[in-house]
Design a protein around this motif. Sequence first.
Motif, PDB file in Angstrom:
ATOM      1  N   VAL A  65      -3.381  11.394   8.203  1.00 19.10           N
ATOM      2  CA  VAL A  65      -3.688  10.174   7.456  1.00 19.10           C
ATOM      3  C   VAL A  65      -4.688  10.523   6.366  1.00 19.10           C
ATOM      4  N   SER A  66      -4.301  10.323   5.109  1.00 21.97           N
ATOM      5  CA  SER A  66      -5.180  10.591   3.975  1.00 21.97           C
ATOM      6  C   SER A  66      -5.496   9.278   3.277  1.00 21.97           C
ATOM      7  N   THR A  67      -6.764   9.093   2.883  1.00 19.12           N
ATOM      8  CA  THR A  67      -7.201   7.860   2.241  1.00 19.12           C
ATOM      9  C   THR A  67      -7.755   8.161   0.860  1.00 19.12           C
ATOM     10  N   ASN A  68      -7.333   7.374  -0.105  1.00 17.17           N
ATOM     11  CA  ASN A  68      -7.818   7.472  -1.484  1.00 17.17           C
ATOM     12  C   ASN A  68      -8.451   6.139  -1.851  1.00 17.17           C
ATOM     13  N   VAL A 113      -3.527  -3.823 -15.821  1.00 13.29           N
ATOM     14  CA  VAL A 113      -4.583  -3.037 -15.175  1.00 13.29           C
ATOM     15  C   VAL A 113      -4.530  -3.332 -13.678  1.00 13.29           C
ATOM     16  N   ASN A 114      -4.445  -2.283 -12.869  1.00 11.83           N
ATOM     17  CA  ASN A 114      -4.467  -2.422 -11.416  1.00 11.83           C
ATOM     18  C   ASN A 114      -5.667  -1.682 -10.860  1.00 11.83           C
ATOM     19  N   ILE A 115      -6.356  -2.311  -9.920  1.00  9.81           N
ATOM     20  CA  ILE A 115      -7.472  -1.674  -9.229  1.00  9.81           C
ATOM     21  C   ILE A 115      -7.158  -1.741  -7.732  1.00  9.81           C
ATOM     22  N   TRP A 116      -6.845  -0.581  -7.161  1.00  7.10           N
ATOM     23  CA  TRP A 116      -6.504  -0.510  -5.745  1.00  7.10           C
ATOM     24  C   TRP A 116      -7.763  -0.140  -4.964  1.00  7.10           C
ATOM     25  N   VAL A 117      -8.153  -1.006  -4.044  1.00  6.29           N
ATOM     26  CA  VAL A 117      -9.336  -0.722  -3.223  1.00  6.29           C
ATOM     27  C   VAL A 117      -9.118   0.543  -2.410  1.00  6.29           C
ATOM     28  N   PHE A 118      -7.925   0.697  -1.889  1.00  7.21           N
ATOM     29  CA  PHE A 118      -7.578   1.930  -1.187  1.00  7.21           C
ATOM     30  C   PHE A 118      -6.076   2.118  -1.201  1.00  7.21           C
ATOM     31  N   MET A 119      -5.671   3.374  -1.017  1.00  9.75           N
ATOM     32  CA  MET A 119      -4.288   3.714  -0.700  1.00  9.75           C
ATOM     33  C   MET A 119      -4.331   4.784   0.382  1.00  9.75           C
ATOM     34  N   GLN A 120      -3.444   4.650   1.354  1.00 11.05           N
ATOM     35  CA  GLN A 120      -3.360   5.627   2.435  1.00 11.05           C
ATOM     36  C   GLN A 120      -1.975   6.242   2.476  1.00 11.05           C
ATOM     37  N   LYS A 121      -1.952   7.496   2.946  1.00 12.25           N
ATOM     38  CA  LYS A 121      -0.692   8.218   3.093  1.00 12.25           C
ATOM     39  C   LYS A 121      -0.587   8.684   4.532  1.00 12.25           C
ATOM     40  N   LEU A 122       0.463   8.264   5.221  1.00 12.88           N
ATOM     41  CA  LEU A 122       0.689   8.582   6.631  1.00 12.88           C
ATOM     42  C   LEU A 122       1.823   9.590   6.745  1.00 12.88           C
ATOM     43  N   LYS A 132       3.313   5.461   2.328  1.00  9.31           N
ATOM     44  CA  LYS A 132       2.167   5.205   1.455  1.00  9.31           C
ATOM     45  C   LYS A 132       1.981   3.699   1.282  1.00  9.31           C
ATOM     46  N   TYR A 133       0.752   3.234   1.467  1.00  5.90           N
ATOM     47  CA  TYR A 133       0.474   1.794   1.402  1.00  5.90           C
ATOM     48  C   TYR A 133      -0.957   1.586   0.922  1.00  5.90           C
ATOM     49  N   GLY A 134      -1.265   0.356   0.501  1.00  5.90           N
ATOM     50  CA  GLY A 134      -2.605   0.090  -0.009  1.00  5.90           C
ATOM     51  C   GLY A 134      -2.838  -1.391  -0.226  1.00  5.90           C
ATOM     52  N   LEU A 135      -3.957  -1.688  -0.897  1.00  6.36           N
ATOM     53  CA  LEU A 135      -4.330  -3.072  -1.188  1.00  6.36           C
ATOM     54  C   LEU A 135      -5.195  -3.084  -2.437  1.00  6.36           C
ATOM     55  N   GLY A 136      -4.926  -4.033  -3.336  1.00  4.10           N
ATOM     56  CA  GLY A 136      -5.729  -4.109  -4.553  1.00  4.10           C
ATOM     57  C   GLY A 136      -5.406  -5.348  -5.359  1.00  4.10           C
ATOM     58  N   VAL A 137      -5.828  -5.339  -6.621  1.00  4.86           N
ATOM     59  CA  VAL A 137      -5.572  -6.463  -7.523  1.00  4.86           C
ATOM     60  C   VAL A 137      -4.764  -5.968  -8.715  1.00  4.86           C
ATOM     61  N   GLU A 138      -3.849  -6.811  -9.152  1.00  2.22           N
ATOM     62  CA  GLU A 138      -2.966  -6.527 -10.288  1.00  2.22           C
ATOM     63  C   GLU A 138      -3.276  -7.536 -11.382  1.00  2.22           C
ATOM     64  N   LEU A 139      -3.720  -7.048 -12.536  1.00  2.00           N
ATOM     65  CA  LEU A 139      -4.161  -7.901 -13.637  1.00  2.00           C
ATOM     66  C   LEU A 139      -3.196  -7.731 -14.808  1.00  2.00           C
ATOM     67  N   VAL A 177      -3.377 -10.600  -5.979  1.00  2.00           N
ATOM     68  CA  VAL A 177      -3.758  -9.686  -4.903  1.00  2.00           C
ATOM     69  C   VAL A 177      -2.461  -9.066  -4.398  1.00  2.00           C
ATOM     70  N   THR A 178      -2.388  -7.742  -4.404  1.00  2.00           N
ATOM     71  CA  THR A 178      -1.109  -7.067  -4.176  1.00  2.00           C
ATOM     72  C   THR A 178      -1.228  -5.965  -3.132  1.00  2.00           C
ATOM     73  N   ALA A 179      -0.202  -5.855  -2.294  1.00  2.00           N
ATOM     74  CA  ALA A 179      -0.135  -4.798  -1.281  1.00  2.00           C
ATOM     75  C   ALA A 179       1.181  -4.046  -1.444  1.00  2.00           C
ATOM     76  N   PRO A 180       1.142  -2.777  -1.888  1.00  2.00           N
ATOM     77  CA  PRO A 180       2.363  -1.983  -2.014  1.00  2.00           C
ATOM     78  C   PRO A 180       2.690  -1.233  -0.724  1.00  2.00           C
ATOM     79  N   LEU A 181       3.967  -0.981  -0.495  1.00  2.00           N
ATOM     80  CA  LEU A 181       4.451  -0.186   0.634  1.00  2.00           C
ATOM     81  C   LEU A 181       5.559   0.715   0.111  1.00  2.00           C
ATOM     82  N   MET A 182       5.351   2.043   0.199  1.00  2.00           N
ATOM     83  CA  MET A 182       6.294   2.987  -0.403  1.00  2.00           C
ATOM     84  C   MET A 182       6.594   4.143   0.545  1.00  2.00           C
TER      85      MET A 182
END
Length: 274
Positions: A65-68, A113-122, A132-139, A177-182
């Motif tokens: 598990v890696s966190t960015n 402009v997107n600011i992702w609080v975090f993204m993780q890779k499992l 790969k998933y995360g959480l942030g804001v999409e402007l 407020v956006t949550a991607p899942l890839m």
Amino acid sequence: MKTILLAALFAGSTLTSFAQSDSTGAKTDTVRIGGMIIIKKPGKDGNESREVTITSHRRNQLSNVSTNWFIFDLGFANYNDNTNYAAAQQSGFVTSGIGKDQLNLRTGKSVNVNIWVFMQKLNLVKHYVNLKYGLGVELNNYRFDDERVRFSKNPTVISFDPTLDKASKNKLAADYVTAPLMLNFNFAPRRHNSFGFSAGISAGYLYSARQKIKDDGHKTKLHDDFNLEKFKLSYVAELTLGPVRLYGSMATKSMWEKGLDQTPYNIGIRFSHF
């Protein structure tokens, strides 16, 4: 000092030691501690000086598990406009004088402009396939090519205002407020700057929308949802080319609840560690 260091390493670890002889017949002491090998050799000509060499024999282990933290995206925002403006005018959502030309965007000034609080890779398959998933804001800032577009609320009406002919800025902002899942494919997982791509979906919730007009040095803001869809589902993708990372997204349907048929999309560069 070398003797103290060796004693401390012996006290803190389980050691395996053995003695070897080099090509001159002098004894060489080797100590194995976890992932390190400490080799202690006699000095030249049999004197008392000692030379200590420390080497590692363990391959770098990749975390499952890696966190960015705090990823930043900068790109362009736009939409595909398939609106039937005759029907939109008949419904009263837009007034006469508003058509596709008036709602065209300035491509170079419509910004995402997107600011992702975090993204993780499992890790899923030997770090070559990951979730790969995360959480942030999409402007999103949609800058109109025709500055005379004006929004009103309760009810939402988009009209043509000739008094804004000298406005220097006219834009619609929509923030989510956006949550991607890839699903991520990494072709060189042990390289710092790897190559690969990701693809999946994102779910967003509209938390702020406003029209901002700058006319003759005066700024006005009108806050409302303007009948924008509260939830947005998008296809998302990411391309990694060594140190360069590109991203893109395309909504699955129009950004409006009624009146207009405009499907938004974004493309740009991602500043990220993975």
